[in-house]
Design a protein around this motif. Structure first.
Motif, PDB file in Angstrom:
ATOM      1  N   TRP A 154       1.029  -1.128  -0.154  1.00  0.00           N
ATOM      2  CA  TRP A 154      -0.079  -0.023  -0.114  1.00  0.00           C
ATOM      3  C   TRP A 154       0.910   1.190  -0.190  1.00  0.00           C
ATOM      4  O   TRP A 154       0.604   1.995   0.654  1.00  0.00           O
ATOM      5  N   ARG A 163      -1.130   2.641   5.998  1.00  0.00           N
ATOM      6  CA  ARG A 163      -1.076   1.522   7.273  1.00  0.00           C
ATOM      7  C   ARG A 163       0.153   1.046   7.183  1.00  0.00           C
ATOM      8  O   ARG A 163       0.420  -0.394   7.144  1.00  0.00           O
ATOM      9  N   ASN A 203      -0.171   1.425  -3.542  1.00  0.00           N
ATOM     10  CA  ASN A 203      -1.497   1.307  -2.858  1.00  0.00           C
ATOM     11  C   ASN A 203      -2.536   1.003  -3.747  1.00  0.00           C
ATOM     12  O   ASN A 203      -2.880   1.676  -4.877  1.00  0.00           O
ATOM     13  N   VAL A 204      -3.761   0.519  -2.978  1.00  0.00           N
ATOM     14  CA  VAL A 204      -4.802   0.040  -3.747  1.00  0.00           C
ATOM     15  C   VAL A 204      -5.748   1.555  -3.739  1.00  0.00           C
ATOM     16  O   VAL A 204      -6.410   1.555  -4.934  1.00  0.00           O
ATOM     17  N   ASN A 205      -5.489   2.321  -3.105  1.00  0.00           N
ATOM     18  CA  ASN A 205      -6.045   3.689  -2.993  1.00  0.00           C
ATOM     19  C   ASN A 205      -4.998   4.492  -4.240  1.00  0.00           C
ATOM     20  O   ASN A 205      -3.850   4.883  -3.638  1.00  0.00           O
ATOM     21  N   LYS A 285      -9.567  -1.343  -6.635  1.00  0.00           N
ATOM     22  CA  LYS A 285     -10.308  -1.193  -5.602  1.00  0.00           C
ATOM     23  C   LYS A 285     -11.206  -0.295  -6.154  1.00  0.00           C
ATOM     24  O   LYS A 285     -10.817   1.130  -6.540  1.00  0.00           O
ATOM     25  N   GLU A 289     -14.861   2.782  -0.670  1.00  0.00           N
ATOM     26  CA  GLU A 289     -14.154   4.182   0.482  1.00  0.00           C
ATOM     27  C   GLU A 289     -13.954   5.269  -0.481  1.00  0.00           C
ATOM     28  O   GLU A 289     -12.680   5.676  -0.426  1.00  0.00           O
ATOM     29  N   ARG A 322     -11.175  -6.189  -6.113  1.00  0.00           N
ATOM     30  CA  ARG A 322     -11.493  -6.212  -4.685  1.00  0.00           C
ATOM     31  C   ARG A 322     -12.893  -6.162  -4.282  1.00  0.00           C
ATOM     32  O   ARG A 322     -13.590  -5.354  -4.800  1.00  0.00           O
ATOM     33  N   PHE A 324     -13.958  -5.385  -1.219  1.00  0.00           N
ATOM     34  CA  PHE A 324     -14.004  -4.600  -0.143  1.00  0.00           C
ATOM     35  C   PHE A 324     -15.156  -3.283  -0.442  1.00  0.00           C
ATOM     36  O   PHE A 324     -14.805  -1.983  -0.441  1.00  0.00           O
ATOM     37  N   LYS A 363     -11.471 -10.148   1.409  1.00  0.00           N
ATOM     38  CA  LYS A 363     -11.039  -9.874   2.890  1.00  0.00           C
ATOM     39  C   LYS A 363     -11.179 -11.288   3.701  1.00  0.00           C
ATOM     40  O   LYS A 363     -12.426 -11.615   3.418  1.00  0.00           O
ATOM     41  N   ASP A 368     -13.017  -5.790   8.595  1.00  0.00           N
ATOM     42  CA  ASP A 368     -11.747  -5.160   8.078  1.00  0.00           C
ATOM     43  C   ASP A 368     -10.562  -5.733   8.875  1.00  0.00           C
ATOM     44  O   ASP A 368     -10.244  -4.989   9.765  1.00  0.00           O
ATOM     45  N   GLU A 396      -2.751  -3.511  11.223  1.00  0.00           N
ATOM     46  CA  GLU A 396      -3.501  -2.197  11.368  1.00  0.00           C
ATOM     47  C   GLU A 396      -4.307  -2.244  12.525  1.00  0.00           C
ATOM     48  O   GLU A 396      -4.459  -1.201  13.417  1.00  0.00           O
ATOM     49  N   TYR A 397      -4.963  -3.241  13.002  1.00  0.00           N
ATOM     50  CA  TYR A 397      -5.992  -3.317  14.046  1.00  0.00           C
ATOM     51  C   TYR A 397      -5.443  -4.367  15.209  1.00  0.00           C
ATOM     52  O   TYR A 397      -6.153  -4.620  16.082  1.00  0.00           O
TER      53      TYR A 397
HETATM   54  C1  GCV Z   1      -6.054   1.079   1.556  1.00  0.00           C
HETATM   55  C2  GCV Z   1      -9.167  -0.207   5.502  1.00  0.00           C
HETATM   56  C3  GCV Z   1      -8.000   0.615   5.887  1.00  0.00           C
HETATM   57  C4  GCV Z   1      -7.599   1.311   4.715  1.00  0.00           C
HETATM   58  C5  GCV Z   1      -7.552   0.512   3.257  1.00  0.00           C
HETATM   59  C6  GCV Z   1      -8.697  -0.167   3.397  1.00  0.00           C
HETATM   60  C7  GCV Z   1      -8.801  -1.325   2.025  1.00  0.00           C
HETATM   61  O1  GCV Z   1     -10.255   0.543   5.683  1.00  0.00           O
HETATM   62  O2  GCV Z   1      -8.287   1.392   6.848  1.00  0.00           O
HETATM   63  O3  GCV Z   1      -6.416   2.199   4.826  1.00  0.00           O
HETATM   64  O4  GCV Z   1      -7.127   1.391   2.231  1.00  0.00           O
HETATM   65  O5  GCV Z   1      -9.096  -0.845   4.286  1.00  0.00           O
HETATM   66  O6  GCV Z   1      -8.569  -2.402   2.311  1.00  0.00           O
HETATM   67  O7  GCV Z   1      -8.871  -0.685   0.790  1.00  0.00           O
END
Ligand code: GCV
Length: 683
Positions: A154, A163, A203-205, A285, A289, A322, A324, A363, A368, A396-397
């Protein structure tokens, strides 16, 4: 391009000699002190038959000669033909490309289906030698269970990592590629040594600048990275921006059913493959989001993905799409919308509608990457669609690589989950590997936990998760204890005492983390945004669909069919039934599926509120013993790694105390029920 092999460690940006053990991770190749064993290796493996000069062959020869020199103290000769004792690699057409068979028959031989198989065999044999395994009765026959074994980075081109908890990106800085070839190569070695065969490097974003990765502006640089990885059997993926036809191509829309959009992508992929002929494909993605996607044009995800699939198909590329996808603008007052339902609701109706070169990446859980979630109901339910299961190495978590959490026990549970979709025994691991439904593509991906820190992963002990991820995706039947002992032998040496202490620290660490953070599958309760540290109501009145619904009587999310969101019905019949009833629901997930009163009695005989108090006190005790066990390693391992880990464990302990006190106080205040053991809970 030839990169000299394992040069002075100081040539790696940000790394100096004092970081050597941290940087080498599990490829330490420590000198073996047993003379008998060394002599055995010297006599059996004096020479190595040279290969055909390809990139992978060169990697094999470099790795082998380097590692043997370090572990055994002599440089095996690379010769055109091994006459006496030595290592021979023979390619066998009837074997699968990544498969190998190592045996001692007329000398030590590697039979391999292809170069990647030979590379994996060499790493396996080196691991075996480092652990002083028997060489006379060698007979190791292996092939990977999962065809695709992927790491998703990412990384953003400004150098940040979404993250990311291990420094900056090892690929980019200031919107350019870094000059970091040595690190890339060492990274590729680490990955290949555990069988990873694909990496997406952004990054996927996908933001503005990264949208140009598929264009002339950056393709030469992408090709440089691909060259390095190729020599280790790893293929490259890029994440793409669904709105690229607009952002990059100057079109006014990105409607997948319009010809100009399809033409844009066709040209873009032609350019990519011109630069990187073995490019694996793209990760997308979309409509997730706030990222663009086909929904903007009233198109389905199948229409969106299939258009890309057609454009990339002439090059045999793949589209990893994805799942998500959920509403991140939810109203907390609305009790009918359930984020957990979203992936299934969106994608299940599209089963069978995707092209053969599209793979849906799901996922592992429906929310998440929480410390505890059920398995995503989409896994196994999709029977006519290619599927990849997505894990998250980046914690992350789970303590963001400042807390030591060994993730393999969690992943083993997930992979061994019986979805029941083809009757009893429809395990997640068999769906991922393709055994159940025989799809055209399948496998496992994980969000990486790496950056440019001198130990790669921020927390030195987080290296185990990368190692374990590779080993487990190669062979999901391996167990977490064996993987851990392999890793600890290779990383910290073979002393039994060290291994026992590391096991004591790491094996229970996931459950320990769960104890001092989130009880019975409820999840979240973290600080919004950065997701570190306790904040029980942090997301409670927010738009992200992540609620615990605690009131004075109880807590948990009612996801039953009768009175809740109906999420339980997304599972195959048997699981749906089990989850729907609080009396049969696995207790560790009770609050994920049910809103329960604090005084509900668990099978332990404890009430839920007492369970919350107890686990939080136990969790802190667990971290105390992690610290004590690590302190017992002083003098047994090098000072740098010792002090690095100790510092993080001490932080973990103070942070666990913070978690314990905030959670216990919150639920004491909500419920008004006292701890029966009268321990200190703040008012
Ligand atoms: C890349 C969660 C994370 C985001 C991440 C997203 C995803 O929401 O907090 O940072 O974005 O998952 O998997 O696309």
């Amino acid at each position: 391009m030839t990169v000299s092999f394992y040069p002075d460690i100081k040539t790696v940006s940000g790394v100096n000699n004092s970081h050597a053990t941290s940087y080498r991770a599990w490829l330490q190749y420590t000198f073996i002190t047993s003379t008998t064993y060394r002599e055995q290796v010297m006599s059996l493996l004096k020479e190595m038959e040279c290969l055909n000069g390809s990139d992978i062959s060169e990697s094999i020869e470099q790795e082998w000669t380097f590692a043997i020199r370090k572990m055994i103290g002599f440089q095996p000769a690379v010769v055109p033909e091994v006459k006496g004792n030595g290592l021979r690699i023979v390619y066998v057409d009837s074997m699968e490309k990544e498969a190998f068979h190592i045996k001692n028959e007329d000398g030590i031989q590697i039979l391999a289906g292809g170069e990647a198989g030979a590379l994996y065999a060499v790493f396996t044999l080196l691991r075996h030698i480092q652990r002083q395994g028997d060489l006379h009765s060698l007979n190791m026959k292996e092939k990977p269970a999962n065809p695709l074994r992927i790491i998703n980075h990412w990384d953003n081109m400004d150098g940040s990592v979404e993250r990311g908890y291990a420094g900056e990106s090892m690929f980019y800085r200031d919107d350019s590629f870094r000059e970091n070839i040595v690190r890339w190569k060492d990274y590729a070695r680490l990955l290949a040594s555990v069988g990873i065969n694909a990496v997406s490097i952004n990054n996927v974003n996908v933001h503005k600048v990264e949208s140009y990765l598929i264009t002339e502006r950056y393709l030469k640089d992408v090709a440089r990275v691909a060259d390095i990885f190729r020599a280790y059997g790893i293929r490259l993926l890029l994440s793409i921006n669904y709105a690229s036809p607009m952002e990059v191509g100057g079109l006014t829309h990105a409607d997948p059913l319009e010809e100009d959009v399809a033409a844009f992508w066709k040209q873009a992929f032609d350019d990519v493959y011109q630069a990187i002929p073995d490019f694996l494909g793209v990760v997308v993605k979309a409509d997730s989001e706030n990222r663009p996607g086909p929904f903007t044009y009233g198109r389905t995800h199948a229409e969106g993905a299939n258009m890309l699939a057609d454009a990339i198909a002439p090059h045999n590329g793949i589209v990893i799409w994805r799942c998500f996808v959920y509403d991140c603008h939810q109203d907390w007052r609305d009790r009918t919308t359930d984020r957990a339902r979203a992936a299934y609701d969106h994608f299940m109706p599209l089963d069978g509608a995707f092209k053969d070169n599209v793979i849906l990446q799901i996922k592992n859980g429906p929310m998440d990457f929480q410390v505890r979630e059920p398995v995503s109901p989409l896994i196994g339910a999709l029977k006519q669609t290619n599927v990849i299961v997505e894990f998250q190495l980046a914690q992350e978590y789970l303590g963001q690589q400042r807390h030591a959490v060994y993730l393999l026990p969690q992943w083993k549970e997930i992979l061994n989950f019986d979805t029941g979709h083809e009757g009893e025994g429809t395990f997640v691991k068999d769906i991922a590997s393709g055994k159940t439904y025989n799809p055209t593509h399948s496998g496992i991906a994980a969000v990486g936990n790496l950056g440019d820190d001198y130990n790669w992963t921020g927390h030195t002990l987080a290296q185990v998760n990368l190692y374990g991820y590779g080993r487990l995706t190669w062979d999901p039947t391996l167990n977490e204890d064996d993987i851990l002992s392999e890793w600890s032998d290779l990383t910290f040496g073979q002393e039994e005492h060290i291994q026992q202490l590391l096991e004591a620290i790491l094996l229970p660490s996931w459950l320990t983390y769960e104890r001092y953070t989130s009880p019975l599958g409820i999840g979240w309760m973290i600080n919004p945004g950065h997701h570190y540290g306790p904040n029980i109501d942090g997301y409670e009145y927010d738009a992200w669909g992540t609620y615990h619904f605690a009131d004075r009587n109880g807590l948990g999310v009612d996801r039953t069919v009768e009175t809740g969101t109906g999420y339980t019905s997304q599972y195959a019949e048997q699981n749906a039934k089990i989850y729907n009833d609080p009396n049969t629901c696995p207790e560790e997930l009770l609050l994920f599926f049910h809103h329960m009163p604090y005084n509900y009695e668990l099978t332990s005989g404890k009430t839920i509120i007492q369970h919350i108090y107890d686990t939080h006190f136990e969790g802190v005790k667990g971290v105390e013993s992690m610290v004590a066990n690590w302190e017992a390693l002083e003098g047994k391992i090098d000072d740098k790694r010792f002090s690095d880990v100790l510092e993080r464990l001490k932080h973990q302990l103070s942070h666990a105390i913070e978690w314990r006190d905030i959670i216990n106080t919150y639920f004491y205040r909500k419920s008004g029920i006292k701890d029966i053991h009268q321990r200190k809970i703040y008012e």
